[in-house]
Design an enzyme around this catalytic site. Structure first.
Site, short mmCIF file in Angstrom:
data_model
loop_
_atom_site.label_atom_id
_atom_site.label_comp_id
_atom_site.label_asym_id
_atom_site.label_seq_id
_atom_site.Cartn_x
_atom_site.Cartn_y
_atom_site.Cartn_z
N GLN A 279 -4.71 -5.27 6.81
CA GLN A 279 -5.67 -6.30 6.39
C GLN A 279 -5.45 -7.59 7.17
O GLN A 279 -6.40 -8.34 7.42
CB GLN A 279 -5.50 -6.59 4.88
N ASP B 121 2.88 -4.63 8.00
CA ASP B 121 1.69 -3.82 7.83
C ASP B 121 0.49 -4.77 7.93
O ASP B 121 0.16 -5.48 6.98
CB ASP B 121 1.74 -3.13 6.46
N HIS C 184 0.86 -1.18 0.00
CA HIS C 184 0.00 0.00 0.00
C HIS C 184 0.90 1.24 0.00
O HIS C 184 2.00 1.20 0.55
CB HIS C 184 -0.83 -0.05 1.29
N LYS D 244 -10.73 -0.95 10.00
CA LYS D 244 -10.88 -2.17 9.20
C LYS D 244 -11.21 -3.37 10.07
O LYS D 244 -11.58 -4.43 9.59
CB LYS D 244 -9.61 -2.43 8.39
N CYS E 89 -4.76 2.46 -3.76
CA CYS E 89 -3.54 2.95 -3.09
C CYS E 89 -2.37 1.99 -3.29
O CYS E 89 -1.51 1.85 -2.42
CB CYS E 89 -3.76 3.21 -1.61
N1 PMP Z 1 -1.93 -0.97 4.49
C1 PMP Z 1 -2.89 -1.70 3.91
C2 PMP Z 1 -2.57 -3.10 3.44
C3 PMP Z 1 -4.17 -1.18 3.78
O1 PMP Z 1 -5.14 -1.91 3.22
C4 PMP Z 1 -4.43 0.13 4.25
C5 PMP Z 1 -5.80 0.77 4.07
N2 PMP Z 1 -6.37 0.59 2.81
C6 PMP Z 1 -3.40 0.84 4.85
C7 PMP Z 1 -2.16 0.25 4.95
C8 PMP Z 1 -3.58 2.21 5.39
O2 PMP Z 1 -4.50 2.22 6.42
P1 PMP Z 1 -5.08 3.60 7.00
O3 PMP Z 1 -5.48 4.40 5.81
O4 PMP Z 1 -6.24 3.16 7.81
O5 PMP Z 1 -4.00 4.24 7.77
#
Ligand code: PMP
Length: 408
Positions: free
Chosen positions: A205, A202, A125, A228, A366
């Site tokens: 998910q 990270d 991401h 999430k 993203c």
């Molecule tokens: N890493 C992953 C794998 C994600 O799916 C996301 C959110 N789509 C993020 C990081 C970022 O999370 P947040 O926007 O809640 O900080």
């Protein structure tokens, strides 16, 4: 689906009871972006503002004591949920993004030198790419990328080949948000440690769709977002091993993170408060605690089995549709069905599906480097949560048949 009553679970999510458009009940297939919230979470947040509305840590009055007890209780729940050893290792942040930025700025700023390498993967991401680029630019370190295969996997060979004594930190997703790939994180962490690198996972998910035990994984840092995990937005978590967090400088200054302040200089509070400057997201943290408490009340094995069954069913049904190509075919996958439709832009498909009440996500999710890998600007993505059903996937397929007939 044994041990898991999906209808009883669905009844606890008020958002599922609505129609997206007149006559079109909501079919929510966008939980990788954010999950819907159960009544227990909504009630917990409401009760903070209705009864326990006070700042934390600072006052002797009863409201503040109650708010502090609930806020710190949420930290304890997060600690247990992650299998962490100590509550001092749980830092509240705004989300996974802020947690990664914290590590990049604080740990990276203190430890990276010109020529050092930060190893990430191609499926990250943006929030696990850009903070490393920023700190690399500041320190002279270099970001190195382990590529993915056309199935969307990160092989251990590709990852290990890019590890060396120059690698100071590795950072990778537990589960990819745009492909659904489950990475072999335990082995990747072990390999990183063999060259003396620190490992950040990270888990934005991963924490939702797998059992996480940060000590069994031996992760140095593990980050995730509350929203999430069926909790509120505006709250996230950085887990870090105590010794690493102790050695890291603060990254934001302000109230609560200090021990003593004078104009000559200041000293820092103990962990985890050293990294929690200012009034924290009190209701959101308590809401996250409530989300975890709610999840603890379910049979997690049955939840994961339900999600796996849905993914298999969705994969089979989508694969049978003419002109549809699944993007992301890793052998170990979780909760994401990303696809392309021949001759149809994902946004057009998403718009027609929305008119049918089916909420999916379209775009780059993203993860622009993943889109570059597959030579597309975006995909359509249906993502699953514990409240989804086979009927939801049937509705998606019916919607996609409409999309196809619309484009003739
Ligand atoms: N890493 C992953 C794998 C994600 O799916 C996301 C959110 N789509 C993020 C990081 C970022 O999370 P947040 O926007 O809640 O900080």
């Amino acid at each position: 689906m044994s041990g898991f009553d999906v209808e009883a679970v669905r009844a606890q999510f008020p958002a599922l009871a609505q129609e997206a458009h007149p006559g079109k009940p909501l079919v929510y297939l966008d939980s990788a972006a954010t999950a819907l919230k159960p009544r227990a979470v909504i009630d917990a947040v409401t009760s903070v503002y209705a009864q326990d509305c006070a700042n934390v840590h600072r006052a002797v009055h009863v409201l503040s004591q109650r708010a502090t007890a609930r806020f710190e209780g949420a930290r304890d729940r997060v600690m247990r949920w992650l299998g962490a050893a100590e509550r001092e290792e749980i830092v509240f942040t705004r989300g996974a993004t802020e947690a990664i930025n914290l590590v990049a700025a604080s740990w990276g700023g203190a430890n990276l030198q010109p020529g050092d390498e930060i190893l990430i993967t191609e499926l990250e991401h943006h929030s696990n790419i850009v903070p490393w680029q920023l700190v690399a630019a500041r320190t002279g370190a270099k970001v190195v990328v382990a590529p993915i295969t056309d199935e969307g996997e990160v092989t251990l060979e590709a990852f290990t080949a890019r590890l060396s004594e120059r690698t100071k930190l590795v950072a990778f997703a537990h589960v990819s948000n745009s492909l659904g790939t489950v990475l072999p994180v335990a082995t990747m962490i072990r390999r990183a440690h063999e060259v003396g690198a620190v490992a950040l996972v990270d888990g934005a998910q991963g924490v939702v769709h797998a059992r996480v035990d940060v000590r069994a994984l031996d992760a140095d840092f593990y980050v995730f977002s509350g929203h999430k995990l069926y909790g509120p937005s505006g709250i996230g978590v950085l887990y870090g091993k105590r010794a690493l967090l102790e050695a890291m400088p603060p990254w934001q200054g302000g109230g609560d993170m200090i021990d003593r302040v004078t104009f000559e200089g200041s000293t820092w509070n103990d962990l985890p408060y050293k990294f929690e400057a200012g009034t924290p997201a009190i209701a959101q943290a308590i809401g996250l605690g409530a989300a975890i408490e709610w999840l603890e009340g379910l049979d997690l094995d049955a939840v994961l089995a339900h999600e796996a069954e849905l993914l298999a069913y969705g994969t089979e049904r989508l694969s049978a549709l003419p002109g549809l190509t699944l993007v992301g075919r890793a052998r170990k996958k979780s909760s994401v069905l990303a696809f392309l439709l021949e001759g149809i832009h994902p946004t057009d498909a998403g718009t027609i599906l929305d008119a049918e009440g089916v909420a999916i996500r379209t775009g780059h999710h993203c993860t622009q480097p993943v889109m570059d890998h597959f030579g597309v600007t975006g995909t359509a993505r249906a993502s699953l949560a514990l409240y989804n059903t086979k009927a939801d996937l049937d509705a998606l397929v019916r919607g996609l048949e409409k999309v196809r007939s619309f484009f003739g």
